[in-house]
Design a protein around this motif. Sequence first.
Motif, PDB file in Angstrom:
ATOM      1  N   THR A  28       0.765  -1.344   0.042  1.00 16.68           N
ATOM      2  CA  THR A  28       0.179   0.090   0.128  1.00 16.68           C
ATOM      3  C   THR A  28       0.902   1.499  -0.045  1.00 16.68           C
ATOM      4  O   THR A  28       0.728   2.097  -0.664  1.00 16.68           O
ATOM      5  CB  THR A  28      -0.976   0.061   1.319  1.00 16.68           C
ATOM      6  N   PRO A  29       1.672   1.442   0.881  1.00 14.58           N
ATOM      7  CA  PRO A  29       2.540   2.804   0.941  1.00 14.58           C
ATOM      8  C   PRO A  29       3.718   2.685  -0.195  1.00 14.58           C
ATOM      9  O   PRO A  29       4.426   3.679  -0.169  1.00 14.58           O
ATOM     10  CB  PRO A  29       3.162   2.578   2.354  1.00 14.58           C
ATOM     11  N   LEU A  30       3.825   1.644  -0.787  1.00 15.85           N
ATOM     12  CA  LEU A  30       4.934   1.407  -1.778  1.00 15.85           C
ATOM     13  C   LEU A  30       4.446   1.875  -3.159  1.00 15.85           C
ATOM     14  O   LEU A  30       5.277   2.014  -4.045  1.00 15.85           O
ATOM     15  CB  LEU A  30       5.553  -0.067  -1.779  1.00 15.85           C
ATOM     16  N   TYR A  31       3.141   2.125  -3.348  1.00  7.90           N
ATOM     17  CA  TYR A  31       2.631   2.119  -4.819  1.00  7.90           C
ATOM     18  C   TYR A  31       3.232   3.441  -5.426  1.00  7.90           C
ATOM     19  O   TYR A  31       3.422   3.534  -6.913  1.00  7.90           O
ATOM     20  CB  TYR A  31       1.104   2.289  -4.695  1.00  7.90           C
ATOM     21  N   SER A  32       3.632   4.564  -4.766  1.00 13.09           N
ATOM     22  CA  SER A  32       4.165   5.626  -5.221  1.00 13.09           C
ATOM     23  C   SER A  32       5.587   5.487  -5.909  1.00 13.09           C
ATOM     24  O   SER A  32       5.670   5.832  -6.766  1.00 13.09           O
ATOM     25  CB  SER A  32       4.143   7.020  -4.302  1.00 13.09           C
ATOM     26  N   ILE A  33       6.223   4.429  -5.097  1.00 13.27           N
ATOM     27  CA  ILE A  33       7.362   4.189  -5.466  1.00 13.27           C
ATOM     28  C   ILE A  33       7.520   3.380  -6.879  1.00 13.27           C
ATOM     29  O   ILE A  33       8.144   3.709  -7.844  1.00 13.27           O
ATOM     30  CB  ILE A  33       8.279   3.314  -4.657  1.00 13.27           C
ATOM     31  N   TYR A  34       6.505   2.326  -6.938  1.00 18.65           N
ATOM     32  CA  TYR A  34       6.207   1.576  -8.135  1.00 18.65           C
ATOM     33  C   TYR A  34       6.021   2.555  -9.244  1.00 18.65           C
ATOM     34  O   TYR A  34       6.148   2.410 -10.483  1.00 18.65           O
ATOM     35  CB  TYR A  34       4.979   0.586  -7.938  1.00 18.65           C
ATOM     36  N   ALA A  35       4.957   3.572  -8.993  1.00 17.74           N
ATOM     37  CA  ALA A  35       4.438   4.193 -10.028  1.00 17.74           C
ATOM     38  C   ALA A  35       5.516   5.242 -10.511  1.00 17.74           C
ATOM     39  O   ALA A  35       5.714   5.422 -11.831  1.00 17.74           O
ATOM     40  CB  ALA A  35       3.291   5.428  -9.525  1.00 17.74           C
ATOM     41  N   GLY A  36       6.427   5.638  -9.985  1.00 17.01           N
ATOM     42  CA  GLY A  36       7.384   6.412 -10.274  1.00 17.01           C
ATOM     43  C   GLY A  36       8.370   5.594 -11.000  1.00 17.01           C
ATOM     44  O   GLY A  36       9.167   5.985 -12.061  1.00 17.01           O
ATOM     45  N   ARG A  37       8.685   4.454 -10.740  1.00  9.35           N
ATOM     46  CA  ARG A  37       9.852   3.452 -11.515  1.00  9.35           C
ATOM     47  C   ARG A  37       9.089   2.983 -12.871  1.00  9.35           C
ATOM     48  O   ARG A  37       9.844   2.586 -13.713  1.00  9.35           O
ATOM     49  CB  ARG A  37      10.278   2.229 -10.487  1.00  9.35           C
ATOM     50  N   GLY A  42      -2.497   7.078 -11.500  1.00 14.70           N
ATOM     51  CA  GLY A  42      -3.449   6.645 -10.122  1.00 14.70           C
ATOM     52  C   GLY A  42      -4.423   5.592 -10.409  1.00 14.70           C
ATOM     53  O   GLY A  42      -4.981   4.633  -9.724  1.00 14.70           O
ATOM     54  N   LEU A  43      -4.997   5.472 -11.768  1.00  9.32           N
ATOM     55  CA  LEU A  43      -6.118   4.561 -11.893  1.00  9.32           C
ATOM     56  C   LEU A  43      -5.264   3.147 -12.056  1.00  9.32           C
ATOM     57  O   LEU A  43      -5.914   2.323 -11.490  1.00  9.32           O
ATOM     58  CB  LEU A  43      -6.540   4.819 -13.700  1.00  9.32           C
ATOM     59  N   LEU A  89       6.923 -13.286  -5.574  1.00  6.17           N
ATOM     60  CA  LEU A  89       6.353 -12.600  -6.855  1.00  6.17           C
ATOM     61  C   LEU A  89       6.837 -11.143  -6.655  1.00  6.17           C
ATOM     62  O   LEU A  89       7.242 -10.523  -7.552  1.00  6.17           O
ATOM     63  CB  LEU A  89       5.115 -12.847  -7.239  1.00  6.17           C
ATOM     64  N   PHE A  90       6.602 -10.304  -5.408  1.00  7.55           N
ATOM     65  CA  PHE A  90       7.056  -9.135  -5.313  1.00  7.55           C
ATOM     66  C   PHE A  90       8.577  -9.039  -5.288  1.00  7.55           C
ATOM     67  O   PHE A  90       8.968  -7.945  -5.702  1.00  7.55           O
ATOM     68  CB  PHE A  90       6.432  -8.634  -4.070  1.00  7.55           C
ATOM     69  N   LEU A  91       9.139 -10.101  -4.837  1.00  5.66           N
ATOM     70  CA  LEU A  91      10.933  -9.671  -4.813  1.00  5.66           C
ATOM     71  C   LEU A  91      11.415 -10.102  -6.172  1.00  5.66           C
ATOM     72  O   LEU A  91      12.463  -9.761  -6.412  1.00  5.66           O
ATOM     73  CB  LEU A  91      11.392 -10.931  -3.952  1.00  5.66           C
ATOM     74  N   LEU A  92      10.466 -10.651  -7.189  1.00  9.66           N
ATOM     75  CA  LEU A  92      11.134 -10.675  -8.562  1.00  9.66           C
ATOM     76  C   LEU A  92      11.503  -9.500  -9.108  1.00  9.66           C
ATOM     77  O   LEU A  92      10.662  -8.536  -8.764  1.00  9.66           O
ATOM     78  CB  LEU A  92      10.344 -11.573  -9.362  1.00  9.66           C
ATOM     79  N   PRO A  93      12.124  -9.408 -10.566  1.00 11.97           N
ATOM     80  CA  PRO A  93      12.287  -7.999 -11.101  1.00 11.97           C
ATOM     81  C   PRO A  93      10.888  -7.260 -11.330  1.00 11.97           C
ATOM     82  O   PRO A  93       9.993  -8.219 -11.761  1.00 11.97           O
ATOM     83  CB  PRO A  93      13.010  -8.478 -12.330  1.00 11.97           C
ATOM     84  N   GLN A  94      10.829  -6.166 -11.142  1.00 11.61           N
ATOM     85  CA  GLN A  94       9.673  -5.498 -11.274  1.00 11.61           C
ATOM     86  C   GLN A  94       9.063  -5.135 -12.662  1.00 11.61           C
ATOM     87  O   GLN A  94       9.849  -5.004 -13.479  1.00 11.61           O
ATOM     88  CB  GLN A  94       9.962  -3.859 -10.494  1.00 11.61           C
ATOM     89  N   SER A  95       7.804  -5.450 -12.915  1.00 15.12           N
ATOM     90  CA  SER A  95       7.229  -5.066 -14.184  1.00 15.12           C
ATOM     91  C   SER A  95       5.657  -5.107 -13.704  1.00 15.12           C
ATOM     92  O   SER A  95       5.171  -5.677 -12.718  1.00 15.12           O
ATOM     93  CB  SER A  95       7.297  -6.201 -15.080  1.00 15.12           C
ATOM     94  N   LEU A  96       4.999  -4.286 -14.441  1.00 14.88           N
ATOM     95  CA  LEU A  96       3.635  -4.334 -14.054  1.00 14.88           C
ATOM     96  C   LEU A  96       2.586  -5.738 -14.165  1.00 14.88           C
ATOM     97  O   LEU A  96       1.845  -6.002 -13.123  1.00 14.88           O
ATOM     98  CB  LEU A  96       2.768  -3.386 -15.068  1.00 14.88           C
ATOM     99  N   PRO A  97       2.969  -6.533 -15.267  1.00 17.42           N
ATOM    100  CA  PRO A  97       2.317  -7.858 -15.209  1.00 17.42           C
ATOM    101  C   PRO A  97       2.711  -8.660 -13.981  1.00 17.42           C
ATOM    102  O   PRO A  97       1.923  -9.196 -13.271  1.00 17.42           O
ATOM    103  CB  PRO A  97       2.904  -8.621 -16.287  1.00 17.42           C
ATOM    104  N   MET A  98       3.940  -8.526 -13.576  1.00 20.00           N
ATOM    105  CA  MET A  98       4.333  -9.150 -12.285  1.00 20.00           C
ATOM    106  C   MET A  98       3.585  -8.650 -11.012  1.00 20.00           C
ATOM    107  O   MET A  98       2.973  -9.328 -10.038  1.00 20.00           O
ATOM    108  CB  MET A  98       5.777  -9.087 -11.831  1.00 20.00           C
ATOM    109  N   LEU A  99       3.416  -7.242 -10.892  1.00 18.97           N
ATOM    110  CA  LEU A  99       2.663  -6.791  -9.675  1.00 18.97           C
ATOM    111  C   LEU A  99       1.017  -7.209  -9.962  1.00 18.97           C
ATOM    112  O   LEU A  99       0.505  -7.436  -8.885  1.00 18.97           O
ATOM    113  CB  LEU A  99       2.740  -5.215  -9.889  1.00 18.97           C
ATOM    114  N   PHE A 100       0.855  -7.447 -11.043  1.00 17.97           N
ATOM    115  CA  PHE A 100      -0.819  -7.708 -10.874  1.00 17.97           C
ATOM    116  C   PHE A 100      -0.787  -9.293 -10.406  1.00 17.97           C
ATOM    117  O   PHE A 100      -1.871  -9.625  -9.840  1.00 17.97           O
ATOM    118  CB  PHE A 100      -1.317  -7.636 -12.341  1.00 17.97           C
TER     119      PHE A 100
END
Length: 400
Positions: A28-37, A42-43, A89-100
């Motif tokens: 939850t508080p990490l979404y702004s970090i993910y959004a930046g990277r 916001g949607l 899954l969260f610890l794997l390399p970051q990508s939008l499909p992985m987050l979903f």
Amino acid sequence: MITSQSRGAVVATASALLVTMAGTTVPTPLYSIYAGRLGFTGLTVTLLFAVYAIGVVAALTAFGRLSDEIGRKPVLLAALACAGVSAVLFLLPQSLPMLFAARIVSGLSAGLMSGAATAAIVDLFPAERRAVGGALAVGVNTGGLAAGTLIAGIAADLSSAPLVVPFAVHLGFSILAFCAVWRFAPAPVDAGPLRIRPRKLRVPSSIRGAFVRAVLAGGSAFAVAGVLTAVSALFLAQHIGLSSHALAGFVVCLVFAGMAVGQIAARRFAPRPAMAVGCGGLAVGAAILGIALGAVSLTALILAAVVSGVSGGLCVNAGLATTVEAVEPARRGEVSSSYFAGLYLMLAVPAIGVGALSAGVGLQTSGLVFACVVALVSAVVGLVEAVSVKRSSPVFEAVG
């Protein structure tokens, strides 16, 4: 009286519930970090939150009766396994499909855990203390949600690896909880063979009216929590100018911690008066949230989180008492899963709606619309409960 063996099972089950639910709010508080990277909007954040809730509802709907058929322990272990997979899954390399994918698996873990753990804890308490078991289950559930977002927010501000440390810690605790459930949770008694056969959830006709009111009341509380969870970090950063991840986690933590406090307060009233009071408080909390959005006030936002949380705790506990605790053990897992499926559905839909509406009219306006709807629903349910209480008794029945 709870035996020492049952006490160990309660601790193991409650710990599993706490760890699993904490893991669901770590992002939850990490979404702004993910959004930046990753460069999403916001949607996208609200959609990430929504797929988690959809995963919860899917698990509750498809497998809500499973713990009644094969026993609580196998379902608890499966839920913890899903929690561990989500952390990986969260610890794997970051990508939008992985987050979903991680959020969907996280939702499955919460869905499997919520119904089975609540029923298991209630089962482990003697009949005369069943209400205590129900309050403990919901308190641990919401306490876990509060802990996850607060700890992750603090880690994001203090750690050099904010997207690694929180999930690594959660993975470790998931493994420990798995071992505790394996060791202390009672083995299924007279359980059938392990056959995964999703079935439609059903609510006994004797409690359907109470069930609808309970879901609307508790769901209103979850709706407030859901919207704050989905958009608080962005609102603080974009409108108030505060980018602290710990602060974003703290605001959401207040809602869920307030719910845990509400569980304690609810024990001093009979369920229906508690629900009436809680619904009134939710209407007030929604109004304060509207003020916070309109006036761009951090103080009002924090007050709205506290009032909505405590009031929601009253509603959720009262709803549990009038539904899950009112049926025989053989139906308890199914009714518990049905109840939480309703709550999480009301948690997901408003978050999606606010996210979609904000793309056209802005976050503040969409939030104001949401606050009005929650206030209206809460006021109507509270009025119905208050009228029913007045007809049955001239004063609130103290039970604590």
